[in-house]
Enzyme design. Structure first.
Site, mmCIF file in Angstrom:
data_model
loop_
_atom_site.group_PDB
_atom_site.id
_atom_site.type_symbol
_atom_site.label_atom_id
_atom_site.label_comp_id
_atom_site.label_asym_id
_atom_site.label_seq_id
_atom_site.Cartn_x
_atom_site.Cartn_y
_atom_site.Cartn_z
ATOM 1 N N VAL A 34 15.757 25.411 19.360
ATOM 2 C CA VAL A 34 15.156 26.432 18.687
ATOM 3 C C VAL A 34 13.792 25.919 17.851
ATOM 4 O O VAL A 34 13.867 24.836 17.493
ATOM 5 C CB VAL A 34 16.273 26.770 17.665
ATOM 6 C CG1 VAL A 34 15.608 27.884 16.621
ATOM 7 C CG2 VAL A 34 17.462 27.323 18.070
ATOM 8 N N SER A 35 12.846 26.647 17.924
ATOM 9 C CA SER A 35 11.413 26.351 17.112
ATOM 10 C C SER A 35 10.765 25.130 17.820
ATOM 11 O O SER A 35 10.902 25.037 18.889
ATOM 12 C CB SER A 35 12.011 26.374 15.678
ATOM 13 O OG SER A 35 10.724 26.045 14.805
ATOM 14 N N LEU A 36 10.809 23.994 16.770
ATOM 15 C CA LEU A 36 10.342 22.716 17.509
ATOM 16 C C LEU A 36 11.404 22.121 18.442
ATOM 17 O O LEU A 36 11.016 21.459 19.379
ATOM 18 C CB LEU A 36 10.379 21.663 16.295
ATOM 19 C CG LEU A 36 9.935 20.242 16.490
ATOM 20 C CD1 LEU A 36 8.506 19.959 17.377
ATOM 21 C CD2 LEU A 36 10.038 19.111 15.477
#
Length: 406
Positions: A230-232
């Site tokens: 998720v995300s980074l």
């Protein structure tokens, strides 16, 4: 997505939207979020902490009373929301690592989540994954189906927790018959708070031990292991897949090609020149430029303060230099051979345009770019506000690569 609250502070609005999205899987209630947000002074980190911790504490008491009265379902659901609100309370405090409120709220969040786990049906297992000379904390969500079943290994990103992953795909995957193993790696809350571990760019050195652990569990189908970040974590998971041949599929939610490009937005100038300034022994003009943008830009302030907390660096510039190591350039993306789903948010606050870069760099024969839009209510970073729709799309894609065994 239109900013409905905190119109002058996109960071406060995004974190509020994040909570509203978690309501889809029991992590928040709409009225609780709106009431609490309405009491917060925009941009005031103390106000943010005070109001979210007050809401969390109120729910903690409700949960304890319900449990004492034998109302297990009420207690379970309320502990879960309290845990998420405690997590939210300390979110903006990392500019002062010594602030005692950080550990107070985080520890309370974990305690509440563990109480939720103890009351959950189907059972959730707390796990400790062997890693170097320590362990990584996590949770195993078993498939409801008999026999060996596919596994999704899940990790969060720059600021999220293993506990939050329940609302970010774990429950959605479990409902569809997958085993799910969530963990916090170095730099993520479960290891940063208790062990002081910082992020590392060679994430395959983290994922490898997690897969080793998973393969020791007899209920796992060893030929159907996938990774989700998720995300980074969307950069970290693809990076790991470049060096981890045991993975059959990867989901990057969302795709991140170069974390250093995020730093460049605030430093400015030619990329090569900016990198030299970031990595120089002394660069007072760059230090001043970063300090100025932190004063004027709420997102930059939070990113640099939190970044020093989880990646290290004695100054914001030193942290920005560390960001340069997190990328899929130099042939890394081209090494991936498994199936890859790269997700993209049409109105991404942090990494606009980077999912296309990831998709373009990949040379694997099975790659998909999935764009989520405003019309779908899913155009925010990581599709907060449309979790059930977004995870349905992602997991339907995965079903075509590592289907459950029926």
């Amino acid at each position: 997505m239109k900013q409905l609250l905190f119109h002058e502070n996109e960071s406060f609005w995004f974190e509020t939207l994040r909570l509203l999205g978690h309501s889809a899987y029991g992590g928040a209630d709409f009225g609780e979020v709106l009431y609490t947000a309405g009491r917060i002074t925009a941009g005031d980190y103390d106000s943010w902490y005070d109001e979210w911790s007050a809401t969390a504490e109120r729910l903690w008491k409700v949960a304890v009373e319900a449990q004492r009265g034998g109302h297990a379902v009420t207690a379970r659901d309320t502990y879960l929301r309290a845990s998420n609100y405690y997590r939210t309370a300390e979110f903006f405090l990392h500019g002062d690592p010594g602030d005692p409120r950080i550990r107070t709220a985080y520890d309370r969040s974990i305690d509440a989540y563990h109480r939720f786990v103890d009351l959950s049906e189907p059972t959730i297992e707390r796990v400790e994954v062997p890693y170097e000379n320590t362990t990584l904390p996590g949770y195993f969500y078993p498939s409801p189906l008999p026999g060996r079943q596919p596994l999704i290994v899940m990790h969060n990103g720059f600021d999220g927790t293993a506990e939050e992953l329940r609302f970010l795909g774990a429950l959605a995957a479990q409902e569809r018959g997958y085993h799910v193993l969530c963990f916090d790696g170095p730099g993520q809350p479960g290891t940063r708070h208790s062990q002081g571990l910082l992020f590392r760019p060679d994430w395959e050195k983290v994922v490898g031990p997690v897969i080793d652990y998973a393969l020791g569990r007899p209920e796992i189908d060893p030929d159907k292991i996938s990774l989700y970040g998720v995300s980074l974590g969307g950069e970290l998971c693809v990076r790991a897949a470049a060096f981890e041949p045991r993975l059959k599929a990867v989901i990057a939610n969302d795709g991140v090609y170069d974390l250093g490009a995020f730093a460049m937005k605030f430093v400015g100038g030619d990329r090569a020149e900016a990198e030299r300034a970031l990595t120089a022994e002394s660069a007072p003009e760059t230090d001043a430029a970063i300090a100025a943008v932190m004063r004027s830009n709420p997102s930059a302030r939070w990113a640099f303060e939190h970044g020093q907390f989880v990646m290290g660096g004695a100054t914001p510039r030193e942290f920005a230099a560390r960001m340069l190591d997190y990328h899929l350039r130099d042939g890394i993306a081209e090494r991936v051979t498994c199936a890859v789903l790269v997700c993209e948010a049409a109105d991404d606050l942090f990494f606009e345009g980077q999912p296309e870069q990831v998709h373009h760099a990949l040379t694997t024969s099975d790659k998909t770019l999935l764009r989520f839009t405003e019309e779908e209510g899913a155009d925010a970073h990581c599709h907060f506000g449309a979790q059930r729709y977004a995870f349905g799309k992602m997991l339907d894609w995965l079903d075509g690569r590592t289907p459950v065994n029926r």
